[in-house]
Enzyme design. Structure first.
Site, PDB file in Angstrom:
ATOM      1  CE  LYS A 179      -1.476   1.459   4.169  1.00 55.86           C
ATOM      2  NZ  LYS A 179      -1.130   2.843   4.559  1.00 55.86           N
ATOM      3  CG  ASN A 180       2.481   2.637   3.472  1.00 54.94           C
ATOM      4  OD1 ASN A 180       1.314   2.960   3.223  1.00 54.94           O
ATOM      5  ND2 ASN A 180       2.926   2.430   4.700  1.00 54.94           N
ATOM      6  CB  CYS A 222      -4.234   9.790  12.255  1.00 54.34           C
ATOM      7  SG  CYS A 222      -2.629   9.081  12.507  1.00 54.34           S
ATOM      8  NE  ARG A 272       1.380  10.132  10.588  1.00 52.71           N
ATOM      9  CZ  ARG A 272       0.759   9.143   9.920  1.00 52.71           C
ATOM     10  NH1 ARG A 272      -0.290   8.571  10.445  1.00 52.71           N
ATOM     11  NH2 ARG A 272       1.196   8.752   8.732  1.00 52.71           N
ATOM     12  CG  ASP A 314       4.117   1.355   9.530  1.00 57.00           C
ATOM     13  OD1 ASP A 314       4.148   1.612   8.324  1.00 57.00           O
ATOM     14  OD2 ASP A 314       3.926   2.227  10.409  1.00 57.00           O
ATOM     15  NE  ARG A 355      -7.015   4.249   6.020  1.00 49.59           N
ATOM     16  CZ  ARG A 355      -6.372   5.304   6.482  1.00 49.59           C
ATOM     17  NH1 ARG A 355      -6.645   5.755   7.681  1.00 49.59           N
ATOM     18  NH2 ARG A 355      -5.468   5.910   5.753  1.00 49.59           N
TER      19      ARG A 355
HETATM   20  C1  EPZ Z   1       4.741   6.920   6.373  1.00 48.18           C
HETATM   21  O1  EPZ Z   1       3.995   7.937   7.011  1.00 48.18           O
HETATM   22  C2  EPZ Z   1       3.831   5.698   6.299  1.00 48.18           C
HETATM   23  N1  EPZ Z   1       2.664   6.019   5.483  1.00 48.18           N
HETATM   24  C3  EPZ Z   1       3.406   5.294   7.720  1.00 48.18           C
HETATM   25  O2  EPZ Z   1       2.643   4.102   7.604  1.00 48.18           O
HETATM   26  C4  EPZ Z   1       4.658   4.990   8.537  1.00 48.18           C
HETATM   27  O3  EPZ Z   1       4.271   4.697   9.870  1.00 48.18           O
HETATM   28  C5  EPZ Z   1       5.595   6.209   8.524  1.00 48.18           C
HETATM   29  O4  EPZ Z   1       5.897   6.581   7.167  1.00 48.18           O
HETATM   30  C6  EPZ Z   1       6.912   5.935   9.238  1.00 48.18           C
HETATM   31  O5  EPZ Z   1       7.550   4.840   8.647  1.00 48.18           O
HETATM   32  C7  EPZ Z   1       2.773   6.004   4.133  1.00 48.18           C
HETATM   33  O6  EPZ Z   1       3.838   5.751   3.577  1.00 48.18           O
HETATM   34  C8  EPZ Z   1       1.537   6.328   3.354  1.00 48.18           C
HETATM   35  P1  EPZ Z   1       6.882  10.274   8.308  1.00 48.18           P
HETATM   36  P2  EPZ Z   1       4.544   9.455   7.006  1.00 48.18           P
HETATM   37  O7  EPZ Z   1       6.680  11.565   7.581  1.00 48.18           O
HETATM   38  O8  EPZ Z   1       5.320   9.715   5.762  1.00 48.18           O
HETATM   39  C9  EPZ Z   1       7.351  13.512  11.741  1.00 48.18           C
HETATM   40  C10 EPZ Z   1       0.817   2.705   7.912  1.00 48.18           C
HETATM   41  O9  EPZ Z   1       0.551   2.080   8.932  1.00 48.18           O
HETATM   42  N2  EPZ Z   1       7.129  14.507  10.680  1.00 48.18           N
HETATM   43  O10 EPZ Z   1       8.021   9.411   7.917  1.00 48.18           O
HETATM   44  O11 EPZ Z   1       3.410  10.338   7.320  1.00 48.18           O
HETATM   45  C11 EPZ Z   1       6.122  12.652  11.992  1.00 48.18           C
HETATM   46  O12 EPZ Z   1       5.248  13.295  12.891  1.00 48.18           O
HETATM   47  C12 EPZ Z   1       1.261   4.136   8.012  1.00 48.18           C
HETATM   48  O13 EPZ Z   1       0.806   2.217   6.751  1.00 48.18           O
HETATM   49  C13 EPZ Z   1       7.213  15.861  10.998  1.00 48.18           C
HETATM   50  O14 EPZ Z   1       7.453  16.235  12.150  1.00 48.18           O
HETATM   51  O15 EPZ Z   1       5.551   9.429   8.229  1.00 48.18           O
HETATM   52  C14 EPZ Z   1       6.727  11.391  12.583  1.00 48.18           C
HETATM   53  O16 EPZ Z   1       7.004  11.616  13.957  1.00 48.18           O
HETATM   54  C15 EPZ Z   1       1.053   4.687   9.410  1.00 48.18           C
HETATM   55  N3  EPZ Z   1       7.004  16.783  10.015  1.00 48.18           N
HETATM   56  C16 EPZ Z   1       8.057  11.259  11.833  1.00 48.18           C
HETATM   57  O17 EPZ Z   1       8.342  12.569  11.308  1.00 48.18           O
HETATM   58  C17 EPZ Z   1       6.731  16.412   8.714  1.00 48.18           C
HETATM   59  O18 EPZ Z   1       6.561  17.298   7.849  1.00 48.18           O
HETATM   60  C18 EPZ Z   1       8.023  10.266  10.678  1.00 48.18           C
HETATM   61  O19 EPZ Z   1       6.911  10.602   9.879  1.00 48.18           O
HETATM   62  C19 EPZ Z   1       6.654  15.028   8.415  1.00 48.18           C
HETATM   63  C20 EPZ Z   1       6.875  14.102   9.399  1.00 48.18           C
END
Ligand code: EPZ
Length: 423
Positions: free
Chosen positions: A22-23, A118, A123, A310, A401
């Protein structure tokens, strides 16, 4: 609303075919906004988030046919004419933020609803926005929307240093950089296989990219020239693979996963081996073998190739079956322990201190439990497989999802699991 009724305690055995990731599929669908011709995508998982993203592309004026049976879609964005990703659609799927980079790169301006937080955390998307500003974009946030405008002549290549590693942030910038003028260097990029695949499909479409899958990525933009994708085959889902490995492990049963990518989940199989499970690998399959004794183990989640956040909830469910105490530290999200209270209702012994959970092994008893987010829901299903008696997992729209035919796949290896309708 549906729920899953699960009778626990049975041994499992057999084989499960892993679906496409999915990702990986979500950024690939976003990347079709950059295409001059229809794109053919295979091994697309038939899950709600994919259907939602296809709906978003159609709302923007695209055309897509999804043959769910054969996991194949043809996505035609030649007639894309709208550039707003509305709150209605973004509130159902945060990954809609992946449309921001491509829409801005192709049309020079767009409006994307801010994805709310969420269950697992606030996020924010500040890193995405800061990076686009470095490329010359003007970003205004108003009434819950991101208004983005590129400079005349389009986005400019820039050096982007991410303060934190962000998966979708990296993907958004790689896609924006693909159509920008000049060179973009991304430092501290995410190294997930899903990020690597978006680089590979853009390279196959003629975009010059160095460092796919590494922490520094260099993109030579096409200066607004749309790309022509070759056929795209989505990589297998490493988190789905890990989830079913934990299903076999929690029932201390043998299982083979086919169409898998063992090298994408070394941190997970290493951890399960540390807990006493055996493994056989081929290029595209993983076979797990029962443990003589399930041992406790400590886990710290980190960005790829470390132990994936995850998989944290699924590992926690397994830890309830281990001898001794396992310490699980969640380092990526501030609130990714929503499954703890539900597991506790099944008799799990879990002590929480900040972002660390200490799980002491012991039996579980079936109960009614509530899913809160995608991976927490899968952890509750795993726990129910090991629990004595019957469990009912409610609000499983979260599961739908990201897991294709979860109950069918589990039933095929001997689990007593049924999808029922709330009365
Ligand atoms: C991706 O989310 C995945 N989703 C998530 O999978 C996964 O948990 C996550 O990466 C971490 O591996 C998809 O790929 C669609 P991040 P993403 O930006 O990109 C902080 C699932 O279960 N951050 O890597 O949204 C954030 O808050 C989902 O399939 C900022 O502070 O995660 C987090 O603490 C859940 N500012 C950390 O970075 C930003 O602008 C990592 O988030 C962006 C992120």
């Amino acid at each position: 609303m549906d729920y899953l009724e699960i009778k626990g305690g049975d041994k499992l055995s057999g084989e499960i075919r892993v679906s496409g990731a999915k990702n990986a599929a979500l950024p690939i669908l976003a990347a079709t906004i950059l295409a001059k011709n229809p794109a053919r995508i295979t091994n697309l998982p038939n899950v709600a988030d994919i259907k939602t993203f296809l709906k978003l592309l159609n709302l923007l004026g695209g055309e897509s046919q999804f043959d769910a049976e054969n996991h194949t879609a043809i996505v035609d964005t030649r007639d894309l004419k709208f550039t707003t990703a509305t709150y209605e659609i973004v509130k159902t799927m945060r990954a809609s933020i992946l449309a921001l980079g491509p829409l801005l790169a192709r049309f020079g301006e767009c409006r994307v609803s801010l994805p709310g937080g969420c269950a697992i955390g606030q996020r924010p998307v500040d890193l995405h926005l800061k990076a686009l500003e470095k490329m010359g974009a003007e970003i205004v946030i108003s009434e819950g929307y991101i208004y983005a405008k590129a400079p005349t002549g389009g986005l400019k290549g820039a050096t982007i240093v991410f303060d934190k590693i962000t998966v979708t942030g990296s993907e958004n910038i790689i896609m924006a950089a693909a159509l920008a003028r000049g060179e973009t260097r991304i430092i501290n990029a995410a190294k997930e296989p899903e990020v690597e695949q978006i680089c590979e499909i853009l390279k196959a479409a003629g975009v010059k990219i160095k460092g796919a899958g590494e922490s520094e990525i260099v993109v030579q933009g096409t200066a607004g020239e749309l790309v022509d994708f070759a056929a795209i085959d989505v990589i297998s889902d490493r988190i789905e693979t890990g989830t079913y490995l934990c299903a076999a492990a929690i029932a201390n049963s043998p299982l083979t996963l086919t169409c898998a990518a063992p090298r994408h989940l070394t941190a997970v199989t290493d951890k399960l081996a540390e807990m006493g499970f055996g493994f056989d690998f081929t290029r595209d399959s993983i076979s797990i073998k029962p443990a003589a004794e399930i041992r406790a183990a400590n886990v710290v989640t980190s960005e790829y190739p470390g132990f994936p956040t995850d998989m944290q909830a699924q590992l926690m469910a397994l830890a309830t079956q281990a001898n001794g105490a396992s310490v699980i530290e969640e380092r990526l999200f501030e609130n990714r322990f929503m499954h703890v209270s539900e597991l506790t209702r099944m008799g799990a012994k879990i002590a929480l201190r900040g972002n660390t959970a200490t799980v002491t092994g012991g039996g579980l008893i079936g109960a009614d439990v509530m899913a809160t987010d995608l991976r927490a829901s899968s952890a509750l299903v795993l726990a129910a497989l090991a629990a004595r008696g019957t469990s009912r997992v409610h609000r499983i729209y979260h599961l739908d999802r990201g897991y294709e035919n979860l109950e069918t796949k589990l039933r095929s290896i001997g689990a007593k699991i049924e999808r029922k309708k709330e009365k």
